[in-house]
Design a protein around this motif. Structure first.
Motif, PDB file in Angstrom:
ATOM      1  N   ASP A 293       1.015  -1.228   0.185  1.00 10.68           N
ATOM      2  CA  ASP A 293      -0.024  -0.158   0.076  1.00 10.68           C
ATOM      3  C   ASP A 293       0.577   1.465   0.070  1.00 10.68           C
ATOM      4  N   GLU A 294       2.263   1.151   0.804  1.00 12.67           N
ATOM      5  CA  GLU A 294       3.334   2.796   0.874  1.00 12.67           C
ATOM      6  C   GLU A 294       3.771   2.470  -0.658  1.00 12.67           C
ATOM      7  N   LEU A 295       3.926   1.473  -1.354  1.00 11.83           N
ATOM      8  CA  LEU A 295       4.565   1.661  -2.318  1.00 11.83           C
ATOM      9  C   LEU A 295       3.779   2.405  -3.662  1.00 11.83           C
ATOM     10  N   VAL A 296       1.870   1.921  -3.812  1.00 20.09           N
ATOM     11  CA  VAL A 296       1.878   2.816  -4.458  1.00 20.09           C
ATOM     12  C   VAL A 296       0.789   4.272  -4.477  1.00 20.09           C
ATOM     13  N   LYS A 297       0.357   4.527  -2.261  1.00 15.42           N
ATOM     14  CA  LYS A 297      -0.006   5.647  -2.298  1.00 15.42           C
ATOM     15  C   LYS A 297      -0.299   6.759  -2.731  1.00 15.42           C
ATOM     16  N   ASP A 298       0.945   6.662  -3.833  1.00 11.25           N
ATOM     17  CA  ASP A 298       1.363   8.288  -4.627  1.00 11.25           C
ATOM     18  C   ASP A 298       0.958   8.607  -5.950  1.00 11.25           C
ATOM     19  N   GLU A 299       0.905   6.314  -6.551  1.00 16.21           N
ATOM     20  CA  GLU A 299       0.979   6.648  -7.670  1.00 16.21           C
ATOM     21  C   GLU A 299      -0.108   7.170  -8.312  1.00 16.21           C
ATOM     22  N   PRO A 300      -1.029   7.205  -9.959  1.00 14.67           N
ATOM     23  CA  PRO A 300      -2.085   7.502 -10.443  1.00 14.67           C
ATOM     24  C   PRO A 300      -2.567   6.350 -10.580  1.00 14.67           C
ATOM     25  N   THR A 301      -4.708   6.439 -10.675  1.00 18.08           N
ATOM     26  CA  THR A 301      -5.286   5.400 -11.135  1.00 18.08           C
ATOM     27  C   THR A 301      -5.578   4.685 -12.438  1.00 18.08           C
ATOM     28  N   ILE A 302      -5.955   3.556 -12.006  1.00 15.09           N
ATOM     29  CA  ILE A 302      -6.035   2.514 -13.394  1.00 15.09           C
ATOM     30  C   ILE A 302      -6.749   3.725 -14.525  1.00 15.09           C
ATOM     31  N   ASN A 303      -7.241   4.586 -14.294  1.00 17.45           N
ATOM     32  CA  ASN A 303      -8.348   6.038 -14.749  1.00 17.45           C
ATOM     33  C   ASN A 303      -7.774   6.586 -16.141  1.00 17.45           C
ATOM     34  N   TYR A 304      -6.110   6.705 -15.121  1.00 16.88           N
ATOM     35  CA  TYR A 304      -5.084   7.791 -15.634  1.00 16.88           C
ATOM     36  C   TYR A 304      -4.716   7.057 -16.263  1.00 16.88           C
ATOM     37  N   VAL A 305      -4.079   5.684 -16.250  1.00 20.37           N
ATOM     38  CA  VAL A 305      -2.717   4.830 -16.633  1.00 20.37           C
ATOM     39  C   VAL A 305      -3.313   4.264 -17.576  1.00 20.37           C
ATOM     40  N   LEU A 306      -4.768   4.031 -17.332  1.00 21.17           N
ATOM     41  CA  LEU A 306      -5.149   2.720 -19.217  1.00 21.17           C
ATOM     42  C   LEU A 306      -4.760   3.689 -20.208  1.00 21.17           C
ATOM     43  N   PRO A 307      -6.193   5.121 -20.066  1.00 21.10           N
ATOM     44  CA  PRO A 307      -5.610   5.409 -21.704  1.00 21.10           C
ATOM     45  C   PRO A 307      -4.324   5.277 -22.097  1.00 21.10           C
ATOM     46  N   ASP A 308      -2.972   5.664 -21.513  1.00 19.43           N
ATOM     47  CA  ASP A 308      -1.904   5.864 -21.539  1.00 19.43           C
ATOM     48  C   ASP A 308      -1.076   4.174 -22.427  1.00 19.43           C
ATOM     49  N   PHE A 309      -1.763   3.248 -21.609  1.00 14.93           N
ATOM     50  CA  PHE A 309      -1.624   2.162 -22.234  1.00 14.93           C
ATOM     51  C   PHE A 309      -2.120   1.811 -23.136  1.00 14.93           C
ATOM     52  N   ILE A 310      -3.734   1.626 -23.491  1.00 14.43           N
ATOM     53  CA  ILE A 310      -3.815   1.471 -24.450  1.00 14.43           C
ATOM     54  C   ILE A 310      -3.457   2.139 -26.110  1.00 14.43           C
ATOM     55  N   ASP A 311      -3.267   3.249 -25.570  1.00 15.87           N
ATOM     56  CA  ASP A 311      -2.436   3.960 -26.787  1.00 15.87           C
ATOM     57  C   ASP A 311      -1.092   3.402 -26.999  1.00 15.87           C
ATOM     58  N   PHE A 312      -0.333   3.517 -26.333  1.00 14.56           N
ATOM     59  CA  PHE A 312       1.252   2.091 -26.463  1.00 14.56           C
ATOM     60  C   PHE A 312       0.775   1.048 -26.619  1.00 14.56           C
ATOM     61  N   CYS A 313      -0.032  -0.351 -26.662  1.00 13.81           N
ATOM     62  CA  CYS A 313      -0.423  -1.259 -27.655  1.00 13.81           C
ATOM     63  C   CYS A 313      -0.846  -0.302 -28.852  1.00 13.81           C
TER      64      CYS A 313
END
Length: 235
Positions: free
Chosen positions: A60-80
């Motif tokens: 939990d500590e490692l990911v607490k300041d990371e973006p949520t899936i709503n922000y990450v997924l569009p970038d990943f879909i664009d990557f693919c």
């Protein structure tokens, strides 16, 4: 298949309907060479179970300041975009990406190859076709297994080994095909479940990860069982 994206995810559990993604890792391959990378931790907005922490090292500590899936997924879909995909047990990883893509009204339709499927066909004498075991067999570095980027890169290396050893006699196994997966239909929480769950929450002062009205019937059932097993019944 010379141009593709090999990817892997880490999650809080095994069900794409109830669990969350904690990490996505990928390598983009063009003409057989790595040309780009994707490596992102994700805040799942829920507590990561202890058994998952032990497996992945993602806390939990490692990911607490990371973006949520709503922000990450569009970038990943664009990557693919424009690329076929590769994975080890690819249907698992695809099911999570597809589930969240649907929630965000995004499209993720892909042709795929699965190194697990290929391995089961051509390495039948091995005791296991888990990624770690196959990496041991081919002497592929797997020191940081169960982290998304490392697993994605190991899968790419495994694919190269399988193609070298078995492509000529098993060309049909190396043809990417459409990956078909649809989420199971879920039933909404019932009135009886809602009332009883609310009573349990009041009595034991429990905080859920979701609002009661957002729970499905199966999620509500699990929440009720968990509270009863931990704190006791409402009456």
């Amino acid at each position: 298949m010379k141009n593709f994206v090999a990817f892997d995810i880490e999650t809080t559990g095994i069900s794409p309907m109830d669990s969350r993604i904690t990490e996505i890792g990928a390598v983009k391959i063009v003409d057989g060479n790595v040309v780009d990378e994707f490596n992102q931790l994700i805040n799942p907005e829920i507590s990561i179970p202890d058994n998952i922490v032990s497996l992945t090292g993602i806390t939990d500590e490692l990911v607490k300041d990371e973006p949520t899936i709503n922000y990450v997924l569009p970038d990943f879909i664009d990557f693919c975009k424009g690329f076929d995909i590769l994975g080890h047990n690819i249907k698992f990883d695809f099911s999570f990406i597809k589930t969240y893509a649907l929630k965000l009204n995004m499209t993720f339709e892909k042709n795929a190859l699965d190194t697990l499927t290929i391995s089961r066909m051509v390495l039948k004498d091995l005791p296991s076709r888990r990624l770690g075991c196959l990496c041991d067999y081919y002497r592929i570095d797997y020191l940081n297994g169960h982290r998304a980027f490392n697993d994605a890169y190991a899968t790419y290396q495994l694919y190269n080994q399988l193609k070298t050893d078995f492509y000529e006699e098993n060309k049909e196994l190396f043809i990417p095909k459409p990956i078909l997966w649809k989420p199971k239909k879920t039933s909404a929480i019932t009135y009886k479940q809602k009332a009883y769950l609310a009573a349990l929450i009041r009595k034991h002062n429990v905080v859920l990860d979701k609002q009661i009205d957002e729970l499905s019937k199966s999620e509500a059932s699990r929440a009720i069982d968990n509270i009863i097993n931990t704190y006791g019944r409402a009456k």
